[in-house]
Design a protein around this motif. Sequence first.
Motif, PDB file in Angstrom:
ATOM      1  N   THR A  10       0.817  -1.218   0.000  1.00 14.61           N
ATOM      2  CA  THR A  10       0.000   0.000   0.000  1.00 14.61           C
ATOM      3  C   THR A  10       0.851   1.268   0.000  1.00 14.61           C
ATOM      4  OG1 THR A  10      -0.185   0.086   2.424  1.00 14.61           O
ATOM      5  CG2 THR A  10      -1.824  -1.224   1.245  1.00 14.61           C
ATOM      6  N   THR A  11       2.112   1.149   0.347  1.00 17.34           N
ATOM      7  CA  THR A  11       2.983   2.325   0.344  1.00 17.34           C
ATOM      8  C   THR A  11       3.378   2.736  -1.069  1.00 17.34           C
ATOM      9  OG1 THR A  11       5.071   1.075   0.521  1.00 17.34           O
ATOM     10  CG2 THR A  11       3.911   1.598   2.572  1.00 17.34           C
ATOM     11  N   ARG A  12       3.120   1.878  -2.045  1.00 12.61           N
ATOM     12  CA  ARG A  12       3.493   2.152  -3.428  1.00 12.61           C
ATOM     13  C   ARG A  12       2.290   2.451  -4.328  1.00 12.61           C
ATOM     14  NH1 ARG A  12       8.659   1.390  -4.580  1.00 12.61           N
ATOM     15  NH2 ARG A  12       8.200   1.367  -6.812  1.00 12.61           N
ATOM     16  N   CYS A  13       1.095   2.072  -3.887  1.00  5.67           N
ATOM     17  CA  CYS A  13      -0.093   2.273  -4.727  1.00  5.67           C
ATOM     18  C   CYS A  13      -0.410   3.758  -4.866  1.00  5.67           C
ATOM     19  CB  CYS A  13      -1.290   1.535  -4.128  1.00  5.67           C
ATOM     20  SG  CYS A  13      -2.813   1.730  -5.093  1.00  5.67           S
ATOM     21  N   ILE A  14      -0.682   4.206  -6.099  1.00  6.50           N
ATOM     22  CA  ILE A  14      -1.002   5.615  -6.365  1.00  6.50           C
ATOM     23  C   ILE A  14      -2.454   5.789  -6.806  1.00  6.50           C
ATOM     24  CG2 ILE A  14       1.379   6.270  -6.881  1.00  6.50           C
ATOM     25  CD1 ILE A  14       0.720   5.952  -9.870  1.00  6.50           C
ATOM     26  N   ALA A  57      -3.401  10.226   3.809  1.00  9.29           N
ATOM     27  CA  ALA A  57      -4.237   9.616   2.785  1.00  9.29           C
ATOM     28  C   ALA A  57      -3.455   8.506   2.096  1.00  9.29           C
ATOM     29  CB  ALA A  57      -4.696  10.660   1.776  1.00  9.29           C
ATOM     30  N   PHE A  58      -4.158   7.488   1.658  1.00  7.92           N
ATOM     31  CA  PHE A  58      -3.492   6.356   1.002  1.00  7.92           C
ATOM     32  C   PHE A  58      -4.533   5.552   0.226  1.00  7.92           C
ATOM     33  CE2 PHE A  58      -4.473   5.471   5.423  1.00  7.92           C
ATOM     34  CZ  PHE A  58      -5.239   4.323   5.352  1.00  7.92           C
ATOM     35  N   PHE A  59      -4.040   4.642  -0.611  1.00  9.01           N
ATOM     36  CA  PHE A  59      -4.889   3.774  -1.420  1.00  9.01           C
ATOM     37  C   PHE A  59      -4.660   2.316  -1.022  1.00  9.01           C
ATOM     38  CE2 PHE A  59      -3.876   7.517  -3.987  1.00  9.01           C
ATOM     39  CZ  PHE A  59      -5.147   7.950  -4.346  1.00  9.01           C
ATOM     40  N   VAL A  60      -5.737   1.522  -1.073  1.00 12.70           N
ATOM     41  CA  VAL A  60      -5.643   0.106  -0.724  1.00 12.70           C
ATOM     42  C   VAL A  60      -6.309  -0.744  -1.806  1.00 12.70           C
ATOM     43  CG1 VAL A  60      -6.194  -1.679   0.970  1.00 12.70           C
ATOM     44  CG2 VAL A  60      -5.673   0.646   1.742  1.00 12.70           C
ATOM     45  N   PRO A  61      -5.541  -1.441  -2.632  1.00  6.57           N
ATOM     46  CA  PRO A  61      -6.124  -2.377  -3.594  1.00  6.57           C
ATOM     47  C   PRO A  61      -6.685  -3.605  -2.866  1.00  6.57           C
ATOM     48  CG  PRO A  61      -3.899  -1.727  -4.222  1.00  6.57           C
ATOM     49  CD  PRO A  61      -4.088  -1.304  -2.796  1.00  6.57           C
ATOM     50  N   LYS A  62      -7.797  -4.110  -3.361  1.00 11.59           N
ATOM     51  CA  LYS A  62      -8.398  -5.301  -2.764  1.00 11.59           C
ATOM     52  C   LYS A  62      -8.772  -6.321  -3.837  1.00 11.59           C
ATOM     53  CE  LYS A  62     -10.071  -3.358   1.598  1.00 11.59           C
ATOM     54  NZ  LYS A  62     -11.228  -3.186   2.507  1.00 11.59           N
ATOM     55  N   LEU A  63      -8.813  -7.578  -3.411  1.00 18.43           N
ATOM     56  CA  LEU A  63      -9.123  -8.696  -4.295  1.00 18.43           C
ATOM     57  C   LEU A  63      -9.446  -9.901  -3.425  1.00 18.43           C
ATOM     58  CD1 LEU A  63      -5.811 -10.286  -5.571  1.00 18.43           C
ATOM     59  CD2 LEU A  63      -5.805  -8.355  -3.998  1.00 18.43           C
ATOM     60  N   CYS A  64      -9.765 -11.019  -4.057  1.00 12.09           N
ATOM     61  CA  CYS A  64      -9.982 -12.246  -3.284  1.00 12.09           C
ATOM     62  C   CYS A  64      -8.706 -12.594  -2.525  1.00 12.09           C
ATOM     63  CB  CYS A  64     -10.366 -13.400  -4.212  1.00 12.09           C
ATOM     64  SG  CYS A  64     -10.520 -14.998  -3.361  1.00 12.09           S
ATOM     65  N   ARG A  67       1.807  -4.533  -6.562  1.00  7.90           N
ATOM     66  CA  ARG A  67       1.238  -5.885  -6.494  1.00  7.90           C
ATOM     67  C   ARG A  67       2.313  -6.892  -6.878  1.00  7.90           C
ATOM     68  NH1 ARG A  67      -4.668  -6.447  -7.737  1.00  7.90           N
ATOM     69  NH2 ARG A  67      -5.676  -4.447  -7.215  1.00  7.90           N
ATOM     70  N   ILE A  68       2.461  -7.900  -6.054  1.00  7.60           N
ATOM     71  CA  ILE A  68       3.461  -8.949  -6.306  1.00  7.60           C
ATOM     72  C   ILE A  68       2.787 -10.297  -6.137  1.00  7.60           C
ATOM     73  CG2 ILE A  68       5.668  -9.943  -5.606  1.00  7.60           C
ATOM     74  CD1 ILE A  68       4.892  -6.444  -4.458  1.00  7.60           C
ATOM     75  N   HIS A  69       3.012 -11.177  -7.089  1.00 11.57           N
ATOM     76  CA  HIS A  69       2.419 -12.509  -7.061  1.00 11.57           C
ATOM     77  C   HIS A  69       3.526 -13.541  -7.215  1.00 11.57           C
ATOM     78  CE1 HIS A  69       0.840 -16.003  -9.438  1.00 11.57           C
ATOM     79  NE2 HIS A  69       0.014 -16.010  -8.419  1.00 11.57           N
ATOM     80  N   GLU A 117      -4.213 -15.553   2.063  1.00 13.46           N
ATOM     81  CA  GLU A 117      -2.923 -15.664   1.396  1.00 13.46           C
ATOM     82  C   GLU A 117      -2.614 -14.389   0.609  1.00 13.46           C
ATOM     83  OE1 GLU A 117      -0.761 -17.892   1.939  1.00 13.46           O
ATOM     84  OE2 GLU A 117      -2.041 -19.192   3.129  1.00 13.46           O
ATOM     85  N   CYS A 118      -3.280 -13.302   1.006  1.00 15.95           N
ATOM     86  CA  CYS A 118      -2.997 -11.987   0.443  1.00 15.95           C
ATOM     87  C   CYS A 118      -2.420 -11.139   1.572  1.00 15.95           C
ATOM     88  CB  CYS A 118      -4.266 -11.354  -0.130  1.00 15.95           C
ATOM     89  SG  CYS A 118      -3.991  -9.771  -0.944  1.00 15.95           S
ATOM     90  N   PHE A 119      -1.158 -10.745   1.432  1.00 16.37           N
ATOM     91  CA  PHE A 119      -0.426 -10.065   2.484  1.00 16.37           C
ATOM     92  C   PHE A 119      -0.277  -8.584   2.153  1.00 16.37           C
ATOM     93  CE2 PHE A 119       0.912 -14.438   1.901  1.00 16.37           C
ATOM     94  CZ  PHE A 119       0.760 -14.974   3.176  1.00 16.37           C
ATOM     95  N   TYR A 120      -0.542  -7.728   3.151  1.00 17.52           N
ATOM     96  CA  TYR A 120      -0.527  -6.288   2.935  1.00 17.52           C
ATOM     97  C   TYR A 120       0.643  -5.627   3.665  1.00 17.52           C
ATOM     98  CZ  TYR A 120      -5.084  -6.133   0.655  1.00 17.52           C
ATOM     99  OH  TYR A 120      -6.118  -6.283  -0.239  1.00 17.52           O
TER     100      TYR A 120
END
Length: 256
Positions: free
Chosen positions: A58-62, A122-129, A212-214, A245-248
């Motif tokens: 989340t520190t890199r998401c714009i 302020a910050f952004f948080v991507p979300k997914l399954c 995002r890293i997979h 299994e999604c680490f933030y």
Amino acid sequence: MNEHETKPERRRFLRLALYSAAGVCVGSLTALAQFAGKSPPGSPEELKSYYWGFVVDTTRCIGCGSCVRACKIENNVPDSYFRTWVERYEIDEHEHVHLDSPKGALESFKADLAPDSKIAKAFFVPKLCNHCKNSACTQVCPVGASYHSPDGVVLIDKKHCVGCGYCIQACPYGCRYISHPPGIADKCTLCYHRIHKELPTACVQACPREARIHGDLNDPDSRIRKILRERRYNLLKPDLGTNPECFYIGLDLEVR
């Protein structure tokens, strides 16, 4: 995730595709490099040697929305539904949390969320399954259509799904929806059709900031394992015992 919105015109769709192309060009080389030299598994037994995980920094998401657009295009996600989305958080000087995600960040973020407040951070948080080990969705499915693959990905057997919606109610992360048509459950699959062709997920490839890293959690030399060894991280709603299994990385307490 779903959101009521009007059907985009052809011109708007093409514009989104062009926006996504910019992110893909920037993020592709790095994303593809981490899979170079690996051979995709060919049998169920070989699948068990993999265990896929996901990291969101989340520190890199714009908040550009490139990941959302890439996912839409890659997986043909219907209008007003999202397999992945980005949330914007603004915390003012009185510690009030302002949160939004207009159209899942499909068109990024256009205006200030709280223009009349003094924003402290302020910050952004991507979300997914989250592809949980102890997933609630697989436990409540009455026909076994939601299941775990041998390599740790939560998938949906669309031939057996009856569209009852139990999995959607059970998921604490809001990442499932009923797709109309054909009226069956759908969600993020970690681009299962791509990862076993030595390709990164569409969102990972499109991200211009490498937020995002997979990768394979069973591989001690993988990039994702190195990140988890060296960085502090957290999970969404860890108290529920779903073992995501999604680490933030850089996850603030205000995120829910």
